[in-house]
Motif scaffolding. Structure first.
Motif, mmCIF file in Angstrom:
data_model
loop_
_atom_site.group_PDB
_atom_site.id
_atom_site.type_symbol
_atom_site.label_atom_id
_atom_site.label_comp_id
_atom_site.label_asym_id
_atom_site.label_seq_id
_atom_site.Cartn_x
_atom_site.Cartn_y
_atom_site.Cartn_z
ATOM 1 N N ALA B 224 -1.286 -9.096 -20.709
ATOM 2 C CA ALA B 224 -1.164 -10.550 -20.665
ATOM 3 C C ALA B 224 -2.110 -11.114 -19.618
ATOM 4 O O ALA B 224 -2.869 -12.064 -19.889
ATOM 5 N N ILE B 227 -5.736 -10.774 -20.782
ATOM 6 C CA ILE B 227 -6.116 -11.692 -21.856
ATOM 7 C C ILE B 227 -6.359 -13.081 -21.284
ATOM 8 O O ILE B 227 -7.341 -13.745 -21.608
ATOM 9 N N GLY B 230 -9.446 -13.031 -18.888
ATOM 10 C CA GLY B 230 -10.718 -12.628 -19.460
ATOM 11 C C GLY B 230 -10.936 -11.172 -19.137
ATOM 12 O O GLY B 230 -11.019 -10.806 -17.975
ATOM 13 N N LEU B 265 4.316 -15.861 -22.807
ATOM 14 C CA LEU B 265 3.870 -15.808 -24.207
ATOM 15 C C LEU B 265 3.123 -17.084 -24.570
ATOM 16 O O LEU B 265 2.028 -17.044 -25.158
ATOM 17 N N ILE B 268 -0.311 -17.129 -23.048
ATOM 18 C CA ILE B 268 -1.300 -16.316 -23.769
ATOM 19 C C ILE B 268 -1.813 -17.056 -24.991
ATOM 20 O O ILE B 268 -3.016 -17.194 -25.208
ATOM 21 N N LEU B 269 -0.876 -17.580 -25.780
ATOM 22 C CA LEU B 269 -1.296 -18.209 -27.038
ATOM 23 C C LEU B 269 -2.140 -19.445 -26.756
ATOM 24 O O LEU B 269 -3.131 -19.699 -27.432
ATOM 25 N N LEU B 272 -5.612 -18.463 -25.574
ATOM 26 C CA LEU B 272 -6.412 -17.966 -26.694
ATOM 27 C C LEU B 272 -6.879 -19.115 -27.576
ATOM 28 O O LEU B 272 -7.961 -19.059 -28.158
ATOM 29 N N LEU B 273 -6.062 -20.162 -27.669
ATOM 30 C CA LEU B 273 -6.446 -21.304 -28.504
ATOM 31 C C LEU B 273 -7.569 -22.094 -27.854
ATOM 32 O O LEU B 273 -8.516 -22.516 -28.521
ATOM 33 N N ILE B 274 -7.445 -22.321 -26.530
ATOM 34 C CA ILE B 274 -8.387 -23.222 -25.862
ATOM 35 C C ILE B 274 -9.653 -22.474 -25.468
ATOM 36 O O ILE B 274 -10.771 -22.921 -25.733
ATOM 37 N N PRO B 276 -10.909 -18.750 -25.905
ATOM 38 C CA PRO B 276 -10.544 -17.436 -26.440
ATOM 39 C C PRO B 276 -10.939 -16.261 -25.562
ATOM 40 O O PRO B 276 -10.269 -15.236 -25.580
ATOM 41 N N SER B 277 -11.991 -16.363 -24.783
ATOM 42 C CA SER B 277 -12.375 -15.195 -23.981
ATOM 43 C C SER B 277 -11.665 -15.162 -22.643
ATOM 44 O O SER B 277 -12.040 -14.390 -21.776
ATOM 45 N N GLU B 288 -17.460 -10.820 -27.551
ATOM 46 C CA GLU B 288 -16.062 -10.836 -27.920
ATOM 47 C C GLU B 288 -15.766 -11.894 -28.970
ATOM 48 O O GLU B 288 -14.963 -11.711 -29.851
ATOM 49 N N ARG B 289 -16.448 -13.035 -28.800
ATOM 50 C CA ARG B 289 -16.229 -14.080 -29.789
ATOM 51 C C ARG B 289 -17.161 -13.825 -30.944
ATOM 52 O O ARG B 289 -18.156 -13.153 -30.834
#
Lengths: 334, 290
Positions: B224, B227, B230, B265, B268-269, B272-274, B276-277, B288-289
């Motif tokens: 977590a 992620i 980065g 949680l 993390i989500l 990842l939305l705003i 992503p890396s 990565e992207r």
């Protein structure tokens, strides 16, 4: 004398590799045998087996479905470590529909299949923009966190779960339903992966940037693959809910994540048939190992490592090669 | 209340950073996501426990021994298994995950679970700081974490081996042309990661007890944090662990314990939305992207 192994395609493979040019019934049988075999097996097995092994067959079919769903994702370049997310979503959806809204199993299973697949897709959508191991990480995290959330907030029965689901009308319907769905998924999605659509999915796994360069929206395709795979997983979850007549936190257990991966890796990833074969080997084996209890996961873990290092192509590819080729040792030319 | 929560949030963040930094180091340098990380964490704790209670080795010796053992095990894992799978992400993930499972589930099977399985704290005393009751072990964790992070920074910036680490991390092929052995560096990176897991275990485990389930928790926390921060960025790991650490503690004391998991949680989500890396995942952003 140094030798090398020469592999020669059998005549039938040469003639029927691309277009079918069969000369006899024998050849027809040789070619169609492996395809017809699972049909016959699934039709006859329930009659041959006793009640206990019928239950085993049931879980074989369910784990095969999960392995197929893992394999479809892996083919599109997404390695899931949390197949139990799909399974659990389907199970909880079916459980809620049945328990709170009183729907019959024949309504809840299809509805939960679609709903579970949809929820999983939405939950994993943010990860699709990244490649590599991010997807694995998030799929590993999600089921465990969901368990915590259910445990903490006590929604949907909390740690107790919901019991007293309506069962399926009869065990024969139960068995043939799941075997039928397994056959359909196996052959249907094999066909799908061989079509142009499947080609795009495999292309994303191989080189996503060149697929993007071809003007294809890979996120759309990935999301679709995710939805397909989520639906298969959710179906097995929804189905198992009605078999066990219970849904609770164990549906997010590690078993449902690790066994499908083990099955697909042992059987051979990429063909779906390999995944099914793997489940047919591993589930009965673990049933025989029931005495050792918790060691089962250890056993899967060891199998995973051994197979990924020594036979990464898996059993199915190995058998397939033997079926289609001669092998002999020939002397190396000087 | 506020000051107490802040202090505990700080400590929580430092714990998170300490658990995540080994995972992050291994991934940043060798590109291997070591899913057996949590297993190493638990294995080292059990090793220390067994050394102390079965063989009567003093605490101050058994800790370094188990740290060293974990590093050797990490190196062996790379040499024997991961080297053959290098570059195949699917195979690497499955193999490390499988090995982690084997270790953790073996401990669970042998039933090494209970309150007697815990490590003693280094210093068993507590003080009242700013009106908050605080034990020395938690202070020690902060000190160890700061020292470890400083040493790592020094190592990667001012020693030739550390510079080779960074070279491999930035561009493997160019580093190869300069004569850096990428397999050797990767072995060392996995070994360092496993060793750091052992360091983290040695100071954090005394707060609770050793349990196989903790291994999954540690892995998940490390994932977590990585992620959000980065992957492969040390600054990102520290920033992210402070973000999660504070968020967790404050939801814990002001909203409710149930919600801490949901907060991480959601974090993390959202991240990842705003972005992503992750916040600081600049180094390999393009790779990565997609």
């Amino acid at each position: 004398m140094k030798k090398r192994k020469e592999r020669i395609n059998r005549g039938i493979k040469v003639r029927s590799g691309d277009i079918y040019a069969l000369c006899s019934w024998q050849e027809m049988l040789y070619l169609s045998g492996p395809r017809i075999f699972p049909f016959v097996l699934f039709l006859l097995l329930p009659f041959v087996l006793g009640i206990y092994w019928q239950k085993v067959l049931l879980s074989v079919a369910v784990f095969s479905l999960l392995a197929i769903s893992w394999d479809i994702l892996a083919q599109s370049g997404m390695i899931s470590l949390g197949q139990s997310l799909f399974f659990g979503m389907g199970a909880y959806c079916a459980g809620i529909m049945n328990h709170y809204w009183g729907m019959s199993p024949f309504l809840t299973i299809p509805l939960a299949t679609v709903a579970g697949g949809f929820i999983c897709t939405v939950m994993l959508l943010p990860v699709l923009r990244l490649r590599g191991i991010y997807f694995s990480m998030v799929t590993l995290i999600l089921p465990i966190m969901l368990v915590r959330i259910i445990e903490a907030t006590r929604i949907f029965g909390g740690t107790e779960g919901i019991s007293g689901m309506s069962p399926m009308p009869s065990k024969w319907i139960e068995l043939y339903l799941v075997l039928g769905v397994l056959l359909g998924a196996l052959f249907g999605f094999r066909r799908m992966l061989d079509s142009d659509y499947g080609l795009v999915l495999k292309g994303i796994a191989d080189n996503d940037r060149s697929v993007t360069n071809a003007g294809i929206n890979i996120y759309l395709f990935k999301a679709q693959a995710l939805f397909i795979s989520g639906c298969i997983g959710a179906f097995s979850g929804a189905f198992m809910t009605h078999v066990y007549m219970f849904v609770g936190m164990p549906v997010f257990a590690l078993d449902y994540s690790i066994l499908p991966i083990a099955a697909a890796v042992v059987g051979g990833p990429g063909t779906l048939a390999g995944a099914t074969l793997g489940a047919f080997i591993l589930v009965p084996l673990s049933e025989l190992l029931r005495g050792v209890g918790g060691l089962r996961i250890v056993f899967y873990g060891i199998l995973l490592v051994v197979f990924i290092v020594t036979l990464p192509e898996g059993i199915f590819h190995y058998v397939q090669r033997k079926y289609n080729q001669f092998e002999r040792w020939v002397e190396v030319d000087r | 209340m506020l000051i107490g929560t802040t202090i505990y949030a700080l400590i929580n963040s430092v714990i998170l950073a300490l658990t995540a930094i080994g995972f992050n180091l291994t991934f940043g340098i060798s590109g291997v996501a070591n899913f057996a990380y949590g297993a190493f964490y638990i294995l080292s704790a059990y090793t220390t426990w067994i050394l102390m209670n079965q063989f009567g080795v003093p605490y101050l010796i058994s800790v370094p021994v188990s740290i060293l053992l974990m590093a050797v095990l990490g190196a062996l894992m790379y040499r024997l298994v991961l080297k053959r799978l290098r570059g195949q992400v699917l195979a690497e993930v499955i193999a490390t995950f499988g090995m982690g499972l084997v270790i953790l589930e073996l401990f669970r099977y042998f039933g090494l679970v209970g309150f007697e399985y815990t490590l003693p704290p280094f210093i068993d005393s507590s003080h009242i700081i700013l009106g908050t009751y605080l034990d020395m072990q938690r202070l020690l964790i902060v000190i160890v974490a700061v020292v470890v992070i400083f040493l790592l920074w020094f190592f990667t910036h001012y020693t030739s081996l550390g510079l080779a680490f960074r070279g491999i991390a930035q561009d493997e092929r160019t580093a190869l042309t300069f004569g850096m052995d990428s397999d050797k560096i990767a072995t060392l990176a996995v070994a360092f990661g496993a060793g750091l897991a052992a360091v983290a275990a040695a100071v954090i485990i005394p707060l609770g007890s050793i349990a196989p389930g903790e291994g999954y928790d540690v892995l998940i926390k490390a994932l977590a944090v990585c992620i959000i921060g980065g992957l492969g960025s040390t600054g990102g790991v520290i920033a992210a662990s402070f973000l999660i650490g504070f968020a967790e503690r404050f939801t814990d004391s002001y909203i409710g314990t149930h919600w801490t998991m949901i907060v991480s949680l959601a974090a993390i989500l959202c991240v990842l939305l705003i972005k992503p890396s992750g916040f600081f995942g600049k180094q390999k952003e393009l790779e990565e992207r997609i």
